[in-house]
Structure formats: structure tokens, C-alpha cells
Enzyme design. Structure first.
Site, mmCIF file in Angstrom:
data_model
loop_
_atom_site.group_PDB
_atom_site.id
_atom_site.type_symbol
_atom_site.label_atom_id
_atom_site.label_comp_id
_atom_site.label_asym_id
_atom_site.label_seq_id
_atom_site.Cartn_x
_atom_site.Cartn_y
_atom_site.Cartn_z
ATOM 1 N N HIS A 95 30.677 25.113 4.095
ATOM 2 C CA HIS A 95 31.753 25.753 4.846
ATOM 3 C C HIS A 95 31.337 26.012 6.297
ATOM 4 O O HIS A 95 30.338 26.694 6.545
ATOM 5 C CB HIS A 95 32.149 27.123 4.245
ATOM 6 C CG HIS A 95 32.244 27.150 2.761
ATOM 7 N ND1 HIS A 95 33.270 26.560 2.067
ATOM 8 C CD2 HIS A 95 31.437 27.691 1.824
ATOM 9 C CE1 HIS A 95 33.097 26.752 0.774
ATOM 10 N NE2 HIS A 95 31.985 27.425 0.602
ATOM 11 N N LEU A 127 0.853 -1.182 0.000
ATOM 12 C CA LEU A 127 0.000 0.000 0.000
ATOM 13 C C LEU A 127 0.890 1.234 0.000
ATOM 14 O O LEU A 127 1.556 1.542 0.992
ATOM 15 C CB LEU A 127 -0.929 -0.010 1.214
ATOM 16 C CG LEU A 127 -1.796 -1.274 1.368
ATOM 17 C CD1 LEU A 127 -2.697 -1.150 2.586
ATOM 18 C CD2 LEU A 127 -2.621 -1.538 0.111
ATOM 19 N N THR A 144 -7.768 2.916 3.893
ATOM 20 C CA THR A 144 -6.973 1.703 3.689
ATOM 21 C C THR A 144 -7.780 0.581 3.056
ATOM 22 O O THR A 144 -7.250 -0.215 2.271
ATOM 23 C CB THR A 144 -6.387 1.230 5.025
ATOM 24 O OG1 THR A 144 -7.438 1.184 6.019
ATOM 25 C CG2 THR A 144 -5.295 2.172 5.504
ATOM 26 N N GLN A 166 -5.025 4.000 -6.990
ATOM 27 C CA GLN A 166 -6.108 4.442 -6.102
ATOM 28 C C GLN A 166 -6.276 5.938 -6.369
ATOM 29 O O GLN A 166 -5.501 6.747 -5.880
ATOM 30 C CB GLN A 166 -5.780 4.186 -4.633
ATOM 31 C CG GLN A 166 -6.923 4.549 -3.697
ATOM 32 C CD GLN A 166 -6.502 4.566 -2.231
ATOM 33 O OE1 GLN A 166 -5.318 4.646 -1.913
ATOM 34 N NE2 GLN A 166 -7.478 4.491 -1.334
#
Length: 399
Positions: free
Chosen positions: A311, A6, A85, A79
């Protein structure tokens, strides 16, 4: 067995680092974090992958291609809207042909742990432990079965958490089809897991090496952990008078100039210029085409590609984006006077030493002072002698 990764989310908690790239492509030990996961899965025996992509998908596709150069096969499942999810996993349904692993692309796992997931009877959830379980999904386990899962509990019932790695059969897609929008307005995989838990059908697989990368400072912990396994390698030019102590990897085309002292573990990318008289300390990664110059000290830091720190600079315990330029004498503080934990962007980093998060293409004039916990957005510009503290958005300017 296939592996679904995922990788569609933006990673808003990782801002400003994800303003120009998806979270899974942020570098850890000079590789995208998702590459570490994919290679570990490959080493565990998986060669067929499905990448669920969305935000910044071009960068994922350009890096992995069809997978040939990594010894794997890759298919992509877009997606188009990041709707949670469960929606992300459903995007891969037409490309899954049998039992499979599903893993969040923003974590680090070893091949041994992935092999345990492969061997576990599906369905199963990888679990881990943490000293701050309230930030995750808190799990109760008994006799190898998940009894409950509670997201981001204010009063965690255990220190065991959902690690975001799963072993599934295609039956999971039937459960996902019945998921409804959560209070957050998303389709949550945890709702499908709740059905499996209620049926006493979700196994628990303890993982020993899981590492979550949720916030920018988590990159430092993951970077340090992965560099512990670094082998010394020199594909560049190391001049006389350079001291290398411990494992140091030097990329092709890189020149390490005389007087430079490097304490490993440290990895330096391709076509970099280091020194003369630079001091690079352990757990530091320096991206391709970067310049670390005269009398500059870098410690426990991730420096992304094409950044110049040339530097009399000091950078400690920080995450520096790509294409930045540090004026001479600019320094980042990394320790509070009271030695308390550093907050960044209002969040507790749980680090007593932490410097700054610097986005891409940030330019500092000479002799700037950056205080602990500063978060600086991409393309910010700071005039010479600026005192920089707190959070700055993209394109911020102090003149």
C-alpha cells in the site's frame, strides 16, 4: 566439449543477499544468474556440465538436479573448503574427460560468446573491457595472445580484463598440482595462468556480452540487460482496465488487478497479486508469490519471491530479498540531492540513482523512510515511522 561451472563460493560482497543462498542462485530476470549462463552454454552446443559446488550447494542441486529438465547432463564436484579458484577447478579433475570450458558461475555471457570460446584453440582466456579495470585482473594482449595478467592493479596498463571464462585441456590440472598458497592464503588459478602466459601459450578471446555481477547493484544492470530481450507473455489473469506498455511477461496464477499500469520490460512471476492501481516501471522483476498493492510504484528493481509491498509504497533502483513486508507508506529514496554517485556499505555503486539493498525477511512498519544507499541485513525489523540510513546487520531492530 564439457563445461565446468565454478559455483562453490559464498559471494561475500553480495551480502546480505547471500546470507541464505549462494551467489550464483541470486535471481536475474526471475532466473538464477547461473541458469542464464548454463542455458547460453547449452544453446552454444554444450550438453555435459560439471558444477563445482560448496556454499549453499543444496540449493544448486535442488534447482538443476541431473539437468534433464534443462536438456543437459549435470555432474557435481564438491569443494568442501573454499580454498581458492585453483582448488575449485581441481575439484572437477576426476569428472573431466577432455578439452573443456571453465567459467565462473556469477557472470552473464551470450551463447555467441561461448561459441567463440568453444572454437578457440585451448588454452585461451575470455577477455572484456571496462571503465574500471582496477577492480579486475588487467590483461595486456598482442596478436591474440595474453602477454600479462595483473590482479586488481592500482595503475592498470589497459582497460582489457580477464572475464573468468577459459578454454582448457586436461594439461591445466598438471599446472594446478604445482600451485602453492598465495599471500591471501588461497590456491589461485591466476598462478597457473601465469605459467601459460610465460610460455606465450594463452590465447585471448574478446567477448562482446560479458557482464560481471560482483555487488548487489550489479544485479540491476544485469537484470535490465536481460529484460531487453523479453517477449510479452501472459499466463495469468489480466483484468479489464489494466494497461500494459511494452514487453511484459506475466506468470501462471498471477492476477493483475484493474487500474494497474505496467511499463515494460517487466517480468512478473507465478502466483503474484498486482494492484489494483499499482504502477510498475521498466527493468523490474517481481518474484513468485509476491504482492504489489494499491498505489504502489516500483521502478528498475529486483523483488525476490514472497515479498509484499502492498500500500502506498515507492521502491526505486533497489534489490529486495525474499519474504519481506513493507508497511503502508514506506518508501525508499534513490537520488541524492547533489545528484552524485550513491555509496552503499562504503562502496561506490557508480549509480547516480540507487536505493537500497534489503535482505530476506525484513519487516518495515508503516511510514518508514529508507535513505539512498542503505544496506539492510536479513530478518531486520523496523518500527513505524523509522528513518533508516546506513548499514544494518542481520536481526537488527529499531523499535
Amino acid at each position: 566439449m564439457q563445461c565446468v561451472v565454478l559455483a562453490a563460493g559464498e559471494g561475500k560482497r553480495m551480502r546480505p543477499l547471500t546470507a541464505r543462498r549462494p551467489k550464483v542462485m541470486l535471481p536475474v530476470a526471475n532466473r538464477p544468474m547461473m541458469e542464464h549462463l548454463v542455458l547460453a552454454a547449452r544453446d552454444a552446443g554444450i550438453t555435459e556440465f560439471v558444477f563445482v559446488v560448496g556454499y549453499g550447494e543444496r540449493e544448486v542441486r535442488n534447482h538443476f538436479g541431473n539437468g534433464e529438465r534443462f536438456g543437459i547432463q549435470v555432474a557435481y564436484a564438491p569443494q568442501r573448503q573454499q580454498s581458492g579458484t585453483a582448488d575449485a577447478l581441481r575439484s572437477a579433475q576426476d569428472l573431466v574427460t577432455g578439452p573443456f570450458l571453465a567459467m565462473n558461475g556469477d557472470m552473464i555471457l551470450s551463447s555467441a560468446d561461448i561459441a567463440r570460446m568453444i572454437d578457440a584453440p585451448a588454452p585461451a582466456m575470455g577477455t572484456s573491457t571496462t571503465d574500471h579495470p582496477g577492480d579486475f585482473g588487467v590483461v595486456l594482449v598482442e596478436d591474440g595472445r595474453v602477454l600479462s595478467l595483473e590482479e586488481k592493479s592500482k595503475h592498470p596498463k589497459s582497460n582489457i580484463i580477464n572475464a573468468g571464462a577459459y578454454s582448457f585441456t586436461p594439461e591445466i590440472f598438471e599446472l594446478l598440482a604445482g600451485i602453492r598458497l598465495s599471500e591471501r592464503g588461497e590456491l589461485e588459478l591466476t598462478d597457473a595462468l601465469g605459467i601459460l602466459i610465460a610460455r606465450h601459450d594463452l590465447g585471448a578471446v574478446p567477448l562482446s556480452t560479458w557482464r560481471d555481477i560482483g555487488y548487489p547493484w550489479d544485479l540491476l544492470d544485469a537484470n535490465a540487460a536481460l529484460l531487453l530481450g523479453l517477449n510479452s507473455q501472459n499466463e495469468g489473469i489480466v483484468e479489464e482496465g489494466v494497461h500494459l506498455l511494452g514487453p511484459v511477461a506475466v506468470g501462471e496464477g498471477t492476477v493483475i488487478k484493474s487500474g494497474t499500469y505496467i511499463e515494460g520490460p517487466c517480468i512478473i512471476g507465478k502466483n503474484c497479486r498486482i494492484g489494483p492501481h499499482a504502477y510498475i516501471r521498466g527493468a523490474t522483476s517481481i518474484g513468485d508469490e509476491s504482492h504489489i498493492g494499491h498505489c504502489t510504484e516500483i521502478k528498475n528493481t529486483v523483488v525476490m519471491a514472497r515479498t509484499k509491498i502492498p500500500h502506498f509504497n515507492y521502491i526505486g533502483d533497489s534489490v529486495i530479498g525474499s519474504g519481506c513486508n513493507f508497511g503502508a507508506g514506506t518508501k525508499i529514496a534513490n537520488l541524492r540531492h547533489d545528484h552524485g554517485p550513491v555509496k552503499a556499505g562504503g562502496k561506490d555503486t557508480r549509480h547516480t540513482k540507487f536505493g537500497a539493498v534489503v535482505g530476506d525477511n525484513v519487516h518495515f512498519g508503516i511510514n518508514c523512510s529508507v535513505n539512498v544507499g542503505s544496506v539492510i541485513g536479513s530478518n531486520a525489523q523496523f518500527a513505524p515511522n523509522s528513518v533508516i540510513e546506513g548499514s544494518f546487520g542481520e536481526d537488527a531492530a529499531i523499535r
